[in-house]
Design a protein around this motif. Structure first.
Motif, mmCIF file in Angstrom:
data_model
loop_
_atom_site.group_PDB
_atom_site.id
_atom_site.type_symbol
_atom_site.label_atom_id
_atom_site.label_comp_id
_atom_site.label_asym_id
_atom_site.label_seq_id
_atom_site.Cartn_x
_atom_site.Cartn_y
_atom_site.Cartn_z
ATOM 1 N N UNK A 59 45.574 30.183 25.838
ATOM 2 C CA UNK A 59 46.916 30.756 25.965
ATOM 3 C C UNK A 59 46.919 32.276 25.775
ATOM 4 N N UNK A 60 45.848 32.815 25.199
ATOM 5 C CA UNK A 60 45.776 34.269 24.982
ATOM 6 C C UNK A 60 45.199 35.024 26.186
ATOM 7 N N UNK A 61 44.757 34.277 27.197
ATOM 8 C CA UNK A 61 44.217 34.911 28.413
ATOM 9 C C UNK A 61 45.383 35.468 29.237
ATOM 10 N N UNK A 62 45.305 36.740 29.594
ATOM 11 C CA UNK A 62 46.358 37.344 30.425
ATOM 12 C C UNK A 62 46.098 37.138 31.905
ATOM 13 N N UNK A 63 44.813 37.155 32.284
ATOM 14 C CA UNK A 63 44.496 36.946 33.701
ATOM 15 C C UNK A 63 43.152 36.232 33.827
ATOM 16 N N UNK A 64 43.157 35.127 34.573
ATOM 17 C CA UNK A 64 41.914 34.425 34.888
ATOM 18 C C UNK A 64 41.518 34.846 36.301
ATOM 19 N N UNK A 65 40.307 35.370 36.434
ATOM 20 C CA UNK A 65 39.833 35.804 37.756
ATOM 21 C C UNK A 65 38.710 34.865 38.169
ATOM 22 N N UNK A 66 39.022 33.841 38.962
ATOM 23 C CA UNK A 66 38.005 32.848 39.299
ATOM 24 C C UNK A 66 37.313 33.129 40.628
ATOM 25 N N UNK A 67 36.140 32.519 40.790
ATOM 26 C CA UNK A 67 35.475 32.513 42.099
ATOM 27 C C UNK A 67 36.421 31.844 43.101
ATOM 28 N N UNK A 68 36.624 32.514 44.236
ATOM 29 C CA UNK A 68 37.654 32.067 45.186
ATOM 30 C C UNK A 68 37.051 31.072 46.199
ATOM 31 N N UNK A 69 36.951 29.808 45.786
ATOM 32 C CA UNK A 69 36.321 28.811 46.664
ATOM 33 C C UNK A 69 37.348 27.980 47.419
ATOM 34 N N UNK A 70 38.388 27.562 46.711
ATOM 35 C CA UNK A 70 39.395 26.695 47.317
ATOM 36 C C UNK A 70 40.615 26.744 46.392
ATOM 37 N N UNK A 71 41.781 26.999 46.953
ATOM 38 C CA UNK A 71 42.967 27.149 46.096
ATOM 39 C C UNK A 71 43.261 25.876 45.299
ATOM 40 N N UNK A 72 42.897 24.729 45.872
ATOM 41 C CA UNK A 72 43.153 23.480 45.144
ATOM 42 C C UNK A 72 42.225 23.378 43.920
ATOM 43 N N UNK A 73 40.997 23.873 44.065
ATOM 44 C CA UNK A 73 40.092 23.896 42.897
ATOM 45 C C UNK A 73 40.686 24.806 41.821
ATOM 46 N N UNK A 74 41.170 25.964 42.249
ATOM 47 C CA UNK A 74 41.666 26.955 41.275
ATOM 48 C C UNK A 74 42.915 26.459 40.553
ATOM 49 N N UNK A 75 43.793 25.771 41.294
ATOM 50 C CA UNK A 75 45.002 25.233 40.660
ATOM 51 C C UNK A 75 44.642 24.108 39.676
ATOM 52 N N UNK B 55 42.014 34.594 47.868
ATOM 53 C CA UNK B 55 41.324 33.683 48.792
ATOM 54 C C UNK B 55 41.979 33.672 50.172
ATOM 55 N N UNK B 56 43.308 33.833 50.189
ATOM 56 C CA UNK B 56 44.046 33.803 51.463
ATOM 57 C C UNK B 56 43.507 34.860 52.428
ATOM 58 N N UNK B 57 43.133 36.032 51.860
ATOM 59 C CA UNK B 57 42.700 37.169 52.700
ATOM 60 C C UNK B 57 41.213 37.146 53.046
ATOM 61 N N UNK B 58 40.399 36.579 52.132
ATOM 62 C CA UNK B 58 38.948 36.746 52.295
ATOM 63 C C UNK B 58 38.128 35.459 52.342
ATOM 64 N N UNK B 59 38.714 34.310 51.994
ATOM 65 C CA UNK B 59 37.909 33.091 51.896
ATOM 66 C C UNK B 59 36.890 33.209 50.773
#
Ligand code: UT7
Length: 325
Positions: free
Chosen positions: A244-260, A277-281
């Motif tokens: 809960x103390x994380x302000x921003x999670x920057x994940x590897x952009x593989x698939x939006x469903x994975x990230x959600x 991910x939308x812009x670059x895959x």
């Protein structure tokens, strides 16, 4: 007090875009399928004459400038890539020459999509030990060379790009914790079968398309959710923090469903997940590198924020780095 941190950031994205609509003309797919199943709208394609080193050079130059340094100030270059210019020499050596980092050592690492995270962790060891002052870490990939443009299950996913950072002693943007791991039992799930010492290149391997990446998408998907959330949690716990103390999670952009799914597992709201991910895959090791540079440039991170960078990839490799901005 000074400790290892991020001194500068930069990235490079080729100008040419390949949209889902363009892909509809190449393989049996649709914008609707790609968007709903992956979250990708378009990806960048590097010029034909551009290799991983050429993109890496651009990202490196902007990171060096951002840090207020000169190429001669760089002590070590670590390049994370699975699309090296050649099997050898390392892409890091080629970049060293092209940017004029005449005082630096240089080597490549291969941790696939986790490569940039592994690179930062490696750089931190050299800085913490006092051996090096300024370590340039680059994630650069020409993934569009590795995909089979007749295989709709993979060719829609990947794109080209590069990102870079300088790790050195700093009073801000400090690396407060990290975790890296591997599960080699999953090494068959995402791989490039031929061209190595196991299956050297022959006419047969070319004919059988063994020089293109192969992926068990569903298996990778399930493992990705688990290992990304686990890696992030481990690094966050090691820092003595709560998710809960994380302000921003920057994940590897593989698939939006994975990230959600990762966000849900970690109890993080969607707005705390950085997405491009939308812009670059998926740009493999360049994904987290570009995302970190963009999140900074777009002022998604404020002074004092806690940022967690998390990735997974072929290997399977996984890792996370927590940075206090
Ligand atoms: O960074 C490296 C790690 N890589 C990843 O993280 C990728 C992880 N995996 C994934 O992101 C997903 O598994 C994919 C996006 C690769 C595939 O999505 P999915 O929801 O798992 O689809 P699926 O493989 O279960 O395929 C569902 C259907 C199949 O058709 P049938 O057999 O149900 O008739 C596929 O043939 O979707 C079909 N399909 C497509 N249809 C239209 C697969 N690719 C496409 C496509 N366009 N591009």
């Amino acid at each position: 007090m000074e400790s290892s941190g991020i001194l500068g950031l930069g990235c490079y994205l080729p100008a040419k875009k390949l949209t889902n609509k363009d892909l509809e003309k190449i393989v049996d797919t649709s914008d609707e399928w790609i968007m709903t199943r992956t979250g990708i709208k378009e990806r960048r394609i590097a010029p034909k004459e551009f290799a991983a080193s050429d993109m890496g050079v651009e990202a490196a130059k902007s990171a060096i400038k951002d840090a207020g340094l000169k190429p001669e100030d760089i002590d070590l270059i670590i390049v994370a890539t699975v699309t090296a210019d050649m099997a050898f020499p390392s892409t890091a050596c080629i970049i060293q020459d092209k940017i004029g980092a005449i005082n630096s050592a240089a080597f490549d690492i291969n941790a696939a999509c986790s490569g940039f995270v592994f690179g930062i962790v490696t750089a931190k060891q050299f800085v913490d030990s006092g051996l090096y002052k300024n370590v340039l870490v680059i994630g650069t990939e020409k993934m569009t060379n590795l995909v089979d443009w007749t295989d709709r299950s993979t060719c829609v996913l990947f794109g080209d790009g590069a990102g870079a950072c300088i790790v050195g002693k700093s009073k801000a943007r400090q690396i407060v914790s990290y975790f890296i791991g591997c599960d080699g039992s999953g090494s068959n799930l995402l791989r490039l079968p031929a061209g190595g010492s196991r299956t050297p290149t022959t006419e047969e391997t070319v004919k059988n398309k063994l020089h293109f990446l192969k992926m068990e998408g569903n298996e990778v998907f399930k493992l990705a959710v688990k290992v990304m959330a686990d890696a992030a949690n481990k690094a966050i716990t090691k820092a003595g923090l709560l998710c809960s103390e994380i302000n921003l999670l920057i994940p590897h952009q593989a698939n939006i469903r994975i990230l959600m799914a990762v966000a849900k597992k970690m109890g993080l709201p969607e707005e705390k997940i950085f997405l491009n991910i939308e812009k670059y895959g998926n740009m493999s090791s360049a994904s987290t590198a570009v995302a970190l540079a963009e999140a900074n440039r777009e002022q998604r991170i404020k002074k004092g924020d806690i940022v967690a960078l998390v990735a997974f990839g072929s290997g399977l490799t996984y890792g996370a780095v927590v940075i206090k901005w």
